[in-house]
Design a protein around this motif. Structure first.
Motif, short mmCIF file in Angstrom:
data_model
loop_
_atom_site.label_atom_id
_atom_site.label_comp_id
_atom_site.label_asym_id
_atom_site.label_seq_id
_atom_site.Cartn_x
_atom_site.Cartn_y
_atom_site.Cartn_z
N LEU A 1 44.90 -25.60 40.32
CA LEU A 1 44.46 -26.05 41.65
C LEU A 1 45.57 -26.86 42.28
N VAL A 2 46.05 -26.44 43.44
CA VAL A 2 47.22 -27.07 44.05
C VAL A 2 46.86 -27.70 45.39
N TYR A 3 47.30 -28.95 45.59
CA TYR A 3 47.21 -29.60 46.90
C TYR A 3 48.59 -30.13 47.27
N ASP A 4 48.77 -30.44 48.52
CA ASP A 4 50.02 -31.00 49.04
C ASP A 4 49.84 -32.52 49.10
N MET A 5 50.62 -33.25 48.31
CA MET A 5 50.44 -34.70 48.24
C MET A 5 50.80 -35.42 49.55
N THR A 6 51.37 -34.68 50.52
CA THR A 6 51.66 -35.29 51.82
C THR A 6 50.56 -35.00 52.84
N LYS A 7 49.56 -34.21 52.44
CA LYS A 7 48.47 -33.85 53.35
C LYS A 7 47.12 -34.13 52.69
N ARG A 8 46.51 -35.21 53.09
CA ARG A 8 45.27 -35.66 52.46
C ARG A 8 44.16 -34.60 52.50
N GLN A 9 44.11 -33.86 53.58
CA GLN A 9 43.05 -32.87 53.74
C GLN A 9 43.09 -31.81 52.64
N THR A 10 44.29 -31.43 52.22
CA THR A 10 44.41 -30.40 51.18
C THR A 10 43.86 -30.92 49.85
N PHE A 11 43.96 -32.22 49.63
CA PHE A 11 43.38 -32.82 48.42
C PHE A 11 41.86 -32.89 48.53
N GLU A 12 41.38 -33.23 49.71
CA GLU A 12 39.94 -33.33 49.91
C GLU A 12 39.25 -31.97 49.77
N HIS A 13 39.99 -30.90 50.01
CA HIS A 13 39.43 -29.55 49.87
C HIS A 13 39.39 -29.08 48.42
N ILE A 14 40.05 -29.80 47.52
CA ILE A 14 40.11 -29.38 46.12
C ILE A 14 38.71 -29.28 45.51
N ALA A 15 37.83 -30.18 45.88
CA ALA A 15 36.47 -30.14 45.34
C ALA A 15 35.78 -28.82 45.68
N ASN A 16 36.02 -28.32 46.90
CA ASN A 16 35.42 -27.04 47.30
C ASN A 16 36.03 -25.87 46.52
N TRP A 17 37.35 -25.92 46.35
CA TRP A 17 38.01 -24.87 45.58
C TRP A 17 37.50 -24.87 44.14
N LEU A 18 37.34 -26.06 43.59
CA LEU A 18 36.87 -26.18 42.21
C LEU A 18 35.45 -25.64 42.07
N GLU A 19 34.62 -25.93 43.05
CA GLU A 19 33.25 -25.43 43.02
C GLU A 19 33.22 -23.91 43.06
N GLU A 20 34.05 -23.34 43.94
CA GLU A 20 34.11 -21.88 44.05
C GLU A 20 34.64 -21.26 42.76
N LEU A 21 35.66 -21.88 42.20
CA LEU A 21 36.24 -21.39 40.95
C LEU A 21 35.20 -21.39 39.83
N ARG A 22 34.51 -22.49 39.69
CA ARG A 22 33.54 -22.61 38.61
C ARG A 22 32.33 -21.70 38.82
N GLY A 23 32.10 -21.34 40.07
CA GLY A 23 30.99 -20.45 40.35
C GLY A 23 31.30 -18.99 40.10
N ARG A 24 32.60 -18.65 40.04
CA ARG A 24 33.00 -17.25 39.93
C ARG A 24 33.77 -16.92 38.65
N ALA A 25 34.39 -17.91 38.06
CA ALA A 25 35.22 -17.66 36.89
C ALA A 25 34.43 -17.94 35.61
N ASP A 26 35.03 -17.58 34.48
CA ASP A 26 34.41 -17.89 33.20
C ASP A 26 34.24 -19.40 33.06
N LYS A 27 33.13 -19.81 32.47
CA LYS A 27 32.82 -21.24 32.40
C LYS A 27 33.79 -22.01 31.51
#
Length: 221
Positions: free
Chosen positions: A93-119
């Motif tokens: 999971l990658v975010y840009d440390m100079t852009k706060r919004q990309t870090f805040e979106h990580i939770a959504n990416w993680l949720e999607e990943l855990r919902g679709r990938a192997d547990k």
């Protein structure tokens, strides 16, 4: 560090699929390019759909081919790329440390990943562009706290300066191998052996580089 591809082609022991996930323009393609080919392109174009590179390395005297998939971060491609989570044994999971919004979106990416990938998928959090320290918008403490809460490994990287890039990929691959070798991954539908590629319609790019040796330690060791 590189070796002849022909040395490995006939004796691949494992194929591990790893996906790169995160918002557009956080540097996923650059991280992959730096790891797979040791290249960095200033004028990199946005990934369309999904692309992947391969790299072959030695882990505990076993030949492991890493298939690393670079997924587009744009919202309009999400429906397409989500199907590529299937079969992945690792995710970065990658975010840009100079852009706060990309870090805040990580939770959504993680949720999607855990919902679709192997547990039992191995997941690592990466704060990219550490070379732009004066523009930092995400304190290390914030990212480490999130990683600890979600039980993720965490590192900061710079694809431009090649900082920690190899360490990230090798840490992920080493941890996957450790889990697989102990037969503790409860994913009955995934065949990690090299024969798992048989019958697929994928065409592996001809830009394959190799490295040998194990990484010693790491946040997941």
């Amino acid at each position: 560090m590189s070796n002849s591809n022909n040395d490995y082609d006939t004796k691949i022991d494992y194929v591990f699929k790893v996906v790169l996930i995160g918002d557009s323009a956080v540097g996923k393609s650059q991280l992959l390019s730096r790891f797979a080919r040791n290249e960095f392109t200033i004028d990199s174009k946005a990934t369309i759909g999904v692309e992947f590179q391969t790299k072959t390395l030695i882990l505990d005297h076993k030949v492991v081919k890493a298939q690393i998939w670079d997924t587009a971060g744009q919202e309009r491609y999400r429906a397409v790329t989500s199907a590529y989570y299937r079969g992945a044994v690792g995710a970065i999971l990658v975010y840009d440390m100079t852009k706060r919004q990309t870090f805040e979106h990580i939770a959504n990416w993680l949720e999607e990943l855990r919902g679709r990938a192997d547990k039992n998928i191995m997941i690592m959090l990466i704060g990219n562009k550490s070379d732009l320290g004066s523009l930092r918008a995400v304190p290390i403490e914030d990212a480490q706290e999130f990683a600890d809460k979600e039980n993720l490994c965490f590192m900061e990287t710079s694809a431009l300066e090649a900082t920690n890039v190899e360490a990230v990929f090798l840490t992920v691959l080493k941890e996957i191998y450790r889990i697989i070798s102990k037969k503790s991954l409860a994913a009955k539908d995934i065949d990690y052996k090299a024969v798992s590629l048989k019958g697929t319609k994928l065409v592996v790019p001809g830009q394959e580089s190799n490295s040998s040796g194990m990484i010693g330690g790491g946040c997941c060791a």
